[in-house]
Design a protein around this motif. Structure first.
Motif, short mmCIF file in Angstrom:
data_model
loop_
_atom_site.label_atom_id
_atom_site.label_comp_id
_atom_site.label_asym_id
_atom_site.label_seq_id
_atom_site.Cartn_x
_atom_site.Cartn_y
_atom_site.Cartn_z
N TYR A 117 0.81 -1.18 0.00
CA TYR A 117 0.00 0.00 0.00
C TYR A 117 0.85 1.25 0.00
O TYR A 117 1.54 1.47 -1.02
N GLU B 32 0.88 -9.03 -0.33
CA GLU B 32 -0.25 -9.95 -0.13
C GLU B 32 0.27 -11.38 0.05
O GLU B 32 -0.20 -12.12 0.91
N GLU C 180 -5.89 -13.71 0.65
CA GLU C 180 -4.65 -12.92 0.46
C GLU C 180 -3.87 -13.47 -0.73
O GLU C 180 -3.31 -12.71 -1.52
N HIS D 102 -5.56 -12.06 -3.67
CA HIS D 102 -5.20 -10.64 -3.86
C HIS D 102 -3.85 -10.51 -4.56
O HIS D 102 -3.69 -9.70 -5.47
N VAL E 257 -10.45 -6.55 -4.34
CA VAL E 257 -9.75 -6.74 -3.06
C VAL E 257 -10.56 -6.09 -1.93
O VAL E 257 -10.78 -6.70 -0.88
N GLU F 65 -11.86 -7.50 1.81
CA GLU F 65 -11.11 -7.15 3.02
C GLU F 65 -11.97 -7.00 4.27
O GLU F 65 -11.50 -7.23 5.38
FE LIG Z 1 -5.27 -8.52 1.09
#
Ligand SMILES: [Fe+2]
Ligand SMILES: [Fe+2]
Lengths: 327, 94
Positions: free
Chosen positions: A2, A58, A88, A91, A167, A171
């Motif tokens: 991120y 991820e 995950e 993702h 995603v 989440e």
């Molecule tokens: Fe994730």
């Protein structure tokens, strides 16, 4: 993940001013950029770096939680944790394919992760010592990820934005199952509550570091903001996260381990204490307590899986030639 | 051996009555594994009732450099739209 995805990104670019202005005009008009569109080399490079590092986060993020799947305290918790870890992995795959539209191969990205050239979120270089850590990770780490990922759903690059929409839909369950774990512990025996508090003490600071360096020290932000790869600054997102999380901790009767944390009436948000950026950079550069293990585990998975990939390709080739012979 | 696994584009029909829609891509050695991987990666929460996979290399696309020539001419053909024609209100909905 991120915000840290931009670490190491190189947005420098050599196109004519005319080309750059025309591109910027499309961005300002909120047009999405698709893989075959003309784009500045710096834009492409920044995205390859960011999406690749996001994907790595991820995938590496599966390791600390995977550590607890076999020891989950009930079947309900085990099923939820398995589903979360599988998400995950998904993702990571959505993101690798988004990056691949920019002309980088999966193998290349994997290679860069293994060699240490590409980074992943510093948060995954901390160990998961107790079951409470699994709850805290869902609550705080996925919570911070959500804060970061929601604005990415409006990123100017189409494939990245579309991957983020998928995603983000997934989440929310991650954070809620984590909070439920922490809540169960916080409302349990004094020992269980102490375990939850201990996990919060260890994960709080690493979680707020996930948003990356302060705006004043964040070198890559301006260009990424102009290109709308990034929509909010690191400090803005961190502030949102803290403001959302403090009341959730209060509800549980847990204490956030920051003596300087206090409500600021004027800005209608919380002020927080000093973040240890030396620790942050140490961990990003691979000196976290678990850094070596994480990469070792990724490499082992890749190397030990080589024969499976080879066998699958050989089998596909055999079927193809047989089919051709039959035609 | 550094042979890479081929890339496949994945299309999913969300439910009967809707068409298959592109959702992303997947790496797999062959079509059987591609469908299996697409199922695992793209349909974990009831996203669909049917999957198509197509080798990415087999897709023929329009040339992005000719997007102008291909798609801009329709912009000035407004007479292809119903609102181009004026029908008196008394006639009612048409
Ligand atoms: Fe994730
Ligand atoms: Fe998650």
């Amino acid at each position: 993940m991120y915000s840290q995805g931009l670490i190491g990104a190189d947005g420098s670019t050599t196109e004519t001013q005319e080309f750059l202005d025309a591109f910027q005009k499309r961005i300002d008009a909120e047009e999405k950029i698709e893989p075959t569109d003309a784009m500045p080399e710096g834009y492409r490079r920044t995205l390859v770096r960011q999406i690749g590092q996001h994907a790595h986060s991820e995938i590496v993020g599966m390791l600390p939680e995977g550590n607890w799947i076999t020891r989950a305290p009930s079947l309900r918790r085990k099923a939820a944790l398995l589903a979360k870890v599988q998400d995950e992995g998904g993702h990571g795959l959505y993101l690798y394919s988004a990056a691949e539209t920019l002309g980088v191969s999966r193998e290349q990205m994997t290679e860069e992760l293994h060699s240490g050239k590409a980074k992943y979120s510093s948060i995954f270089n901390y160990p998961t010592l107790t079951w409470a850590d699994i709850g805290i990770i869902g609550w705080l780490v996925d919570g911070a990820a959500i804060m970061n990922q929601i604005p990415l759903c409006r990123c100017s690059f189409g494939p990245y934005a579309r991957a983020m929409i998928r995603v983000c839909k997934e989440e929310s369950f991650h954070q809620r199952q984590g909070y439920e774990i922490v809540m169960t512990l916080a409302q349990g025996t004094p020992e269980q509550k102490a375990m939850a508090q201990d996990a919060l003490n260890r994960w709080w600071w690493p979680s707020i570091m996930m948003f990356g360096p302060h705006d004043a020290d964040s070198q890559h932000s301006d260009q990424s903001m102009a290109w709308k790869i990034k929509r909010f600054s690191n400090d803005e997102l961190r502030q949102k996260f803290i403001d959302a999380t403090v009341p959730q901790a209060e509800y549980l009767g847990l204490t956030i381990p920051d003596p300087d944390l206090k409500w600021n009436e004027e800005k209608q948000g919380y002020d927080h204490g000093r973040i240890d950026w030396d620790e942050f950079w140490r961990v990003v550069k691979g000196h976290g307590p678990m850094a070596r293990d994480r990469i070792k585990d990724r490499k082992a998975a890749w190397d030990n899986g080589a024969w499976v990939r080879e066998a699958a390709l050989a089998h596909a080739e055999k079927r193809r030639t047989r089919k051709m012979a039959a035609e | 051996m550094t042979q890479t696994t081929p890339l496949w584009e994945v299309f999913i029909r969300p439910r009967n009555g809707l068409s298959h829609k592109h959702v992303g891509s997947i790496h797999a050695a062959d079509e059987v594994m591609a469908v299996q991987a697409a199922r695992d990666v793209y349909t974990r929460r009831g996203e669909g009732t049917s999957i198509w996979v197509v080798r990415s290399a087999d897709i023929v696309a329009s040339d992005p450099d000719q997007a102008g020539e291909n798609f801009e001419p329709t912009a000035d053909k407004i007479y292809r739209h119903p609102t181009f024609y004026e029908i008196p209100e008394e006639v009612g909905h048409m």
